[in-house]
Enzyme design. Structure first.
Site, PDB file in Angstrom:
ATOM      1  N   LYS A  22       0.832  -1.211   0.000  1.00 32.19           N
ATOM      2  CA  LYS A  22       0.000   0.000   0.000  1.00 32.19           C
ATOM      3  C   LYS A  22       0.866   1.261   0.000  1.00 32.19           C
ATOM      4  CE  LYS A  22      -2.633   2.805   3.237  1.00 32.19           C
ATOM      5  NZ  LYS A  22      -1.512   3.610   3.747  1.00 32.19           N
ATOM      6  N   ASN A  23       1.823   1.326   0.911  1.00 31.57           N
ATOM      7  CA  ASN A  23       2.566   2.583   1.040  1.00 31.57           C
ATOM      8  C   ASN A  23       3.512   2.843  -0.133  1.00 31.57           C
ATOM      9  OD1 ASN A  23       1.215   3.246   3.330  1.00 31.57           O
ATOM     10  ND2 ASN A  23       2.880   2.789   4.762  1.00 31.57           N
ATOM     11  N   CYS A 116      -5.544   8.718   8.304  1.00 28.10           N
ATOM     12  CA  CYS A 116      -5.869   8.272   9.661  1.00 28.10           C
ATOM     13  C   CYS A 116      -5.484   9.336  10.685  1.00 28.10           C
ATOM     14  CB  CYS A 116      -5.098   7.001   9.988  1.00 28.10           C
ATOM     15  SG  CYS A 116      -5.648   5.574   9.066  1.00 28.10           S
ATOM     16  N   ARG A 121      -0.100  15.331  12.316  1.00 30.17           N
ATOM     17  CA  ARG A 121       0.664  14.795  11.180  1.00 30.17           C
ATOM     18  C   ARG A 121       1.020  15.956  10.247  1.00 30.17           C
ATOM     19  NH1 ARG A 121      -1.948   9.303   8.936  1.00 30.17           N
ATOM     20  NH2 ARG A 121       0.182   8.925   8.284  1.00 30.17           N
ATOM     21  N   ASP A 306       3.515   1.067  11.999  1.00 24.71           N
ATOM     22  CA  ASP A 306       2.305   0.466  11.428  1.00 24.71           C
ATOM     23  C   ASP A 306       2.057  -0.957  11.917  1.00 24.71           C
ATOM     24  OD1 ASP A 306       1.983   2.776  10.058  1.00 24.71           O
ATOM     25  OD2 ASP A 306       2.252   1.946   8.058  1.00 24.71           O
ATOM     26  N   ARG A 398      -9.259   0.424   3.290  1.00 25.10           N
ATOM     27  CA  ARG A 398      -8.311   1.337   2.645  1.00 25.10           C
ATOM     28  C   ARG A 398      -6.958   0.681   2.435  1.00 25.10           C
ATOM     29  NH1 ARG A 398      -6.889   6.245   5.858  1.00 25.10           N
ATOM     30  NH2 ARG A 398      -5.199   5.949   4.400  1.00 25.10           N
TER      31      ARG A 398
HETATM   32  C1  UD1 Z   1       4.169   7.069   6.296  1.00 28.74           C
HETATM   33  C2  UD1 Z   1       3.212   5.933   6.099  1.00 28.74           C
HETATM   34  C3  UD1 Z   1       2.532   5.542   7.408  1.00 28.74           C
HETATM   35  C4  UD1 Z   1       3.574   5.290   8.482  1.00 28.74           C
HETATM   36  C5  UD1 Z   1       4.555   6.454   8.582  1.00 28.74           C
HETATM   37  C6  UD1 Z   1       5.720   6.177   9.520  1.00 28.74           C
HETATM   38  C7  UD1 Z   1       2.489   6.277   3.842  1.00 28.74           C
HETATM   39  C8  UD1 Z   1       1.394   6.671   2.913  1.00 28.74           C
HETATM   40  N1  UD1 Z   1       2.220   6.335   5.151  1.00 28.74           N
HETATM   41  O1  UD1 Z   1       3.390   8.186   6.720  1.00 28.74           O
HETATM   42  O2  UD1 Z   1       1.774   4.379   7.168  1.00 28.74           O
HETATM   43  O3  UD1 Z   1       2.943   5.110   9.709  1.00 28.74           O
HETATM   44  O4  UD1 Z   1       5.125   6.733   7.287  1.00 28.74           O
HETATM   45  O5  UD1 Z   1       6.430   5.068   9.102  1.00 28.74           O
HETATM   46  O6  UD1 Z   1       3.548   5.877   3.419  1.00 28.74           O
HETATM   47  N2  UD1 Z   1       6.679  14.661  10.359  1.00 28.74           N
HETATM   48  C9  UD1 Z   1       6.873  16.007  10.586  1.00 28.74           C
HETATM   49  N3  UD1 Z   1       6.785  16.859   9.514  1.00 28.74           N
HETATM   50  C10 UD1 Z   1       6.528  16.428   8.246  1.00 28.74           C
HETATM   51  C11 UD1 Z   1       6.341  15.049   8.039  1.00 28.74           C
HETATM   52  C12 UD1 Z   1       6.427  14.195   9.120  1.00 28.74           C
HETATM   53  O7  UD1 Z   1       7.106  16.420  11.701  1.00 28.74           O
HETATM   54  O8  UD1 Z   1       6.471  17.247   7.321  1.00 28.74           O
HETATM   55  C13 UD1 Z   1       6.761  13.715  11.508  1.00 28.74           C
HETATM   56  C14 UD1 Z   1       5.447  12.964  11.741  1.00 28.74           C
HETATM   57  O9  UD1 Z   1       4.569  13.695  12.557  1.00 28.74           O
HETATM   58  C15 UD1 Z   1       5.919  11.674  12.372  1.00 28.74           C
HETATM   59  C16 UD1 Z   1       7.285  11.450  11.708  1.00 28.74           C
HETATM   60  O10 UD1 Z   1       7.671  12.697  11.156  1.00 28.74           O
HETATM   61  O11 UD1 Z   1       6.119  11.835  13.749  1.00 28.74           O
HETATM   62  C17 UD1 Z   1       7.276  10.416  10.622  1.00 28.74           C
HETATM   63  O12 UD1 Z   1       6.233  10.677   9.719  1.00 28.74           O
HETATM   64  P1  UD1 Z   1       6.304  10.264   8.180  1.00 28.74           P
HETATM   65  O13 UD1 Z   1       7.374   9.259   7.976  1.00 28.74           O
HETATM   66  O14 UD1 Z   1       6.352  11.505   7.355  1.00 28.74           O
HETATM   67  O15 UD1 Z   1       4.878   9.618   7.979  1.00 28.74           O
HETATM   68  P2  UD1 Z   1       4.033   9.612   6.676  1.00 28.74           P
HETATM   69  O16 UD1 Z   1       4.937   9.686   5.483  1.00 28.74           O
HETATM   70  O17 UD1 Z   1       2.916  10.578   6.733  1.00 28.74           O
END
Ligand code: UD1
Length: 419
Positions: A22-23, A116, A121, A306, A398
């Site tokens: 999925k990701n 979610c 986030r 996850d 999803r």
């Molecule tokens: C992706 C995955 C999700 C998984 C997560 C962490 C997808 C579609 N989703 O989410 O399933 O749980 O990685 O492995 O691939 N952060 C910031 N600023 C930003 C972006 C992130 O502070 O601009 C923080 C987030 O709040 C979190 C951490 O960084 O604490 C990691 O988040 P991130 O790896 O970006 O998660 P996603 O890419 O949204």
């Protein structure tokens, strides 16, 4: 509204095959916008996030053909237009359109992403990277307008303050057609990042270092069509491994890349889970006594956030007590209150979860508070005596391909019904 009904306590056996990740696929589909020809993806999972992304692509002018797990997209008709609002905020990964539209048109008019609720986030790292590459940002109502000077991004040296999967991939998408070289330091190392880089390179991009914490991208002028096999979903694999250890009488999980799950499998071994790992499958035996352990999630190659929730019902079966600390999403605890309704001794503290086992779960009316919490509720429902009714199942659909069919094939008494 749909719900899932499970009559628990049945032993499961047989084989289950893991679908494409999925990701990965939620990034691969937006990446296709950057190509000047047809891109075919094989191994595309049957999940509603994919349906939503296809819908967005078609609305923007792409032509799409889907045949089972094969998805063929011709992005040449995609228009430089505001992203269809309403569809964007249904899923978090819609933020990948920011990078790919910026890369193709030098601008993107987009709404804010959904997904979610795991607590805050933010997407500040994505936006900072685009700004470093020359994009400026203004807000028009609920839309954000990102535009590159002269409609062309330039390469930049970017240090990610936090390790972020989404920001790393989005920066790659924006950088592959930018003018000059982009360096991403403190990049995330998840296998999905390698998968996206592989697709981009097969389209003609020049990305090096994906899978390490420094990624170097030399911008190119044009990208072409290609064919790509999506990697197996390590989170789905980990979910079925936990499920097999919780209720299985011997279950083989096929299409698993062990290397993507090493830290997770090491944790299961610490608990005493007996399994045999082969080249691309894992056989999980019927378990006897399991030992309580503590779990701490961290960026790859650590235990994935996850997988924390799908693993929790199995932890409840173990003897002893332990903690679950999610260092990525502290608020990823929606499953805790629901498991407590089923009789589990589990509670949230300030920034971690504690549990005490072993627990005999009892069927109850519960809800899927998010995607992976939903997987936890399904496993708990299969473990429990009596009937469990799960609402909010849209979350589960999803991200888990054909989950009802896969579990029915293993012998589960599970039904998806219209309420
Ligand atoms: C992706 C995955 C999700 C998984 C997560 C962490 C997808 C579609 N989703 O989410 O399933 O749980 O990685 O492995 O691939 N952060 C910031 N600023 C930003 C972006 C992130 O502070 O601009 C923080 C987030 O709040 C979190 C951490 O960084 O604490 C990691 O988040 P991130 O790896 O970006 O998660 P996603 O890419 O949204």
């Amino acid at each position: 509204m749909r719900k899932i009904i499970i009559n628990g306590g049945r032993p499961l056996t047989g084989k289950v095959t893991v679908s494409g990740a999925k990701n990965s696929v939620v990034a691969l589909i937006p990446a296709i916008i950057l190509a000047d020809g047809i891109v075919t993806l094989d191994g595309v999972p049957a999940i509603s996030d994919v349906d939503s992304l296809i819908d967005i692509m078609e609305t923007m002018g792409a032509s799409v053909r889907r045949d089972g797990e094969c998805l063929e997209i011709d992005p040449r008709g995609v228009q430089d237009m505001p992203m269809p609002f309403g569809k964007i905020n249904s899923l978090r990964a819609s933020y990948y359109f920011y990078g790919s539209l910026l890369g193709r048109f030098g601008q993107a008019i987009v709404g804010l992403p959904g997904g979610c609720d795991l607590g805050p986030r933010p997407i500040d790292l994505h936006l900072k990277a685009f700004e470093a590459m020359g994009a400026s940002m203004t807000y028009e109502g609920s839309n954000m307008h990102l535009v590159a000077g002269d409609k062309q991004l330039h390469g930049a040296h970017i240090f990610m303050d936090t390790v972020s999967v989404g920001a790393t991939i989005n920066t790659m998408l924006a950088a592959v057609k930018a003018h000059g070289r982009t360096v991403i330091e403190n990049a995330a190392r998840e296998p999905e990042i390698i998968d996206v880089a592989t697709l981009l390179n097969n389209m003609g991009a020049r990305v090096r270092g994906a899978g390490t914490d420094v990624i170097i991208i030399e911008g190119v002028e044009k990208l072409h069509g290609t064919r790509h096999q999506v990697i197996p979903d390590r989170i789905e694999a980990g979910t079925y491994i936990a499920l097999a250890a919780a209720v299985g009488q011997g279950i083989q999980i096929d299409n698993v890349l062990y290397e993507h799950l090493e830290s997770y499998i090491a944790k299961l071994e610490e608990m005493g889970v007996r399994m045999t790992v082969s080249e691309d499958s894992v056989f999980v035996e019927k378990q006897e006594q399991l030992k309580a352990v503590s779990i701490k999630t961290s960026p790859y190659p650590g235990v994935a956030t996850d997988l924390q929730q799908p693993l929790t019902p199995l932890l409840l079966k173990t003897t002893g007590n332990g903690r679950i600390i999610d260092t990525i999403y502290e608020k990823r605890v929606g499953h805790v209150a629901e498991l407590a309704k089923m009789g589990a001794q589990i509670a949230t503290r300030s920034n971690y979860i504690t549990y005490q086992g072993p627990n005999e779960l009892i069927g109850a009316q519960v809800k899927a508070t998010d995607l992976r919490a939903g997987a936890a509720m399904i496993i708990a429902g299969l473990m429990a005596q009596g009937q469990t009714e799960i609402t909010n199942v849209e979350f589960i659909l999803r991200g888990y391909s054909n989950i009802i069919e896969k579990l029915t094939d293993l012998g589960a008494d599970i039904q998806l019904i219209e309420d």
